[in-house]
Enzyme design. Sequence first.
Site, PDB file in Angstrom:
ATOM      1  N   ASP A  83      34.080  50.267  50.782  1.00  0.00           N
ATOM      2  CA  ASP A  83      33.107  49.618  49.904  1.00  0.00           C
ATOM      3  C   ASP A  83      32.582  50.603  48.873  1.00  0.00           C
ATOM      4  OD1 ASP A  83      31.586  51.064  51.934  1.00  0.00           O
ATOM      5  OD2 ASP A  83      29.810  50.007  51.206  1.00  0.00           O
ATOM      6  N   ASP A 144      34.012  57.457  45.645  1.00  0.00           N
ATOM      7  CA  ASP A 144      33.216  57.366  46.864  1.00  0.00           C
ATOM      8  C   ASP A 144      33.382  55.953  47.425  1.00  0.00           C
ATOM      9  OD1 ASP A 144      31.324  57.549  48.869  1.00  0.00           O
ATOM     10  OD2 ASP A 144      29.601  57.610  47.524  1.00  0.00           O
ATOM     11  N   GLU A 178      29.631  51.084  54.280  1.00  0.00           N
ATOM     12  CA  GLU A 178      29.003  52.395  54.473  1.00  0.00           C
ATOM     13  C   GLU A 178      27.878  52.624  53.477  1.00  0.00           C
ATOM     14  OE1 GLU A 178      28.513  56.835  53.853  1.00  0.00           O
ATOM     15  OE2 GLU A 178      28.990  55.231  52.448  1.00  0.00           O
ATOM     16  N   GLU A 179      28.054  52.126  52.256  1.00  0.00           N
ATOM     17  CA  GLU A 179      27.081  52.387  51.197  1.00  0.00           C
ATOM     18  C   GLU A 179      25.740  51.715  51.436  1.00  0.00           C
ATOM     19  OE1 GLU A 179      27.293  54.561  49.099  1.00  0.00           O
ATOM     20  OE2 GLU A 179      29.382  54.937  48.588  1.00  0.00           O
ATOM     21  N   ASP A 201      34.663  62.255  52.916  1.00  0.00           N
ATOM     22  CA  ASP A 201      33.648  61.552  52.118  1.00  0.00           C
ATOM     23  C   ASP A 201      32.730  62.517  51.390  1.00  0.00           C
ATOM     24  OD1 ASP A 201      32.345  59.357  51.077  1.00  0.00           O
ATOM     25  OD2 ASP A 201      31.150  58.960  52.871  1.00  0.00           O
ATOM     26  N   HIS A 383      28.216  57.027  42.185  1.00  0.00           N
ATOM     27  CA  HIS A 383      27.279  55.911  42.035  1.00  0.00           C
ATOM     28  C   HIS A 383      26.857  55.658  40.591  1.00  0.00           C
ATOM     29  CE1 HIS A 383      25.789  55.986  46.512  1.00  0.00           C
ATOM     30  NE2 HIS A 383      27.092  56.198  46.403  1.00  0.00           N
TER      31      HIS A 383
END
Length: 412
Positions: A83, A144, A178-179, A201, A383
């Site tokens: 994700d 990411d 995960e985010e 990661d 992000h």
Amino acid sequence: MISKEDIIKRFVSYVTVDTESDPESDTTPSTAKQWDLANALVNELKAIGMQDVSIDENAYIMATLPSNVDHDVPTIGYISHFDTTPDFTGANVKPQIIENYDGKDIILNEAENIILSPDYFEDLLLYKGQTLITTDGTTLLGADDKAGICEIISAMEYLIQHPEIKHGTIRVGFTPDEEIGRGAHKFDVERFGADWAYTMDGSQIGELEYENFNAAGAKVKIKGKIVHPGYAKGKMVNSMYIATEFINALPRMETPEHTEDYQGFFHLYSIDGKVDETTLQYIIRDHDKDHFEARKEVLQKLTNDINTQYGREVVTIEISDQYFNMKEKVEPVMHIVNIAEDAMKQLNITPLIKPIRGGTDGSQLSYMGLPCPNIFAGGHNFHGRYEYVPVESMIKATEVICKIAELTAKKS
């Protein structure tokens, strides 16, 4: 060792699939579109020759590369998430390939004057002469953690194609959500069956991390009273002013923009305010467990003090722990960090061992019985629109995965 063209092709195929997660959803995965990449990854794992490939009802993917040695070797795992963050759009990602980066400004989007500049992002200069993959300035990239997935699958494919590299059984796991802090929530550690694992990661090449924040979230609700402003004297209570008192009572320099290394913080990330009610959303972070507990107590005491000041309950607070520092679980098995460090050194990569100013699936998995340090995946500026990843870093991360497997077989 690993083909640059293959890495680029694989990575681009992942990031052009929108997999943004949604913290407001109560399903797993939190968005249906995560299934699009998840199902494609299952097919790809089967196509390269992985065994026991499975995907469960929550989109958790597992697969096995069987051992090719005749002696006992610990089973190790590699884990990444598919994700992307809801902080910035991941729809319609249009990657740009910058060959032989010259160390100057990169125009991401000429029409909107969006520029990725080493004057602001100094780390760019580390990669002069390399191949960078950037955004077009209108979306995030998704390194990411699609870089991590790309590296794990590329490493498994390479090991399958080169049986002369000896290794024990390797387990692969890919997770949704995960985010939004749920990546490990439904991960079946027992079924995964690894003695330890590594999340791919991290960011900059060389990063190796086994410490992370202790983390909590706090929702603060402030109640006011709404009446007509022309007749408000002695009657109106504006919750936004009380919220301002709350915000200003916390230490201003203990925020993300003023802290680094092992320093913790309070982070106000959302305000929803009207006269009659205002909601503040905080995250609380600290590497030290005692300091972490003290930060939660500060918020609770501030709530109590304001209520005392107003003579009634105008502020309520809910504090929820999110994850804890995995150092406590990894230190007793430090050989798993040492193996990763040795692997990097043998590949002429300088290990950057430092604490994570955040968390990964590995922090939760470590407390679920699967010690899980974190290794670089290569990306920067996650992000947001300025995200980029050097292809050479992804290649090196792929080599680290293979080398760890090789060293684990030798060391046992």
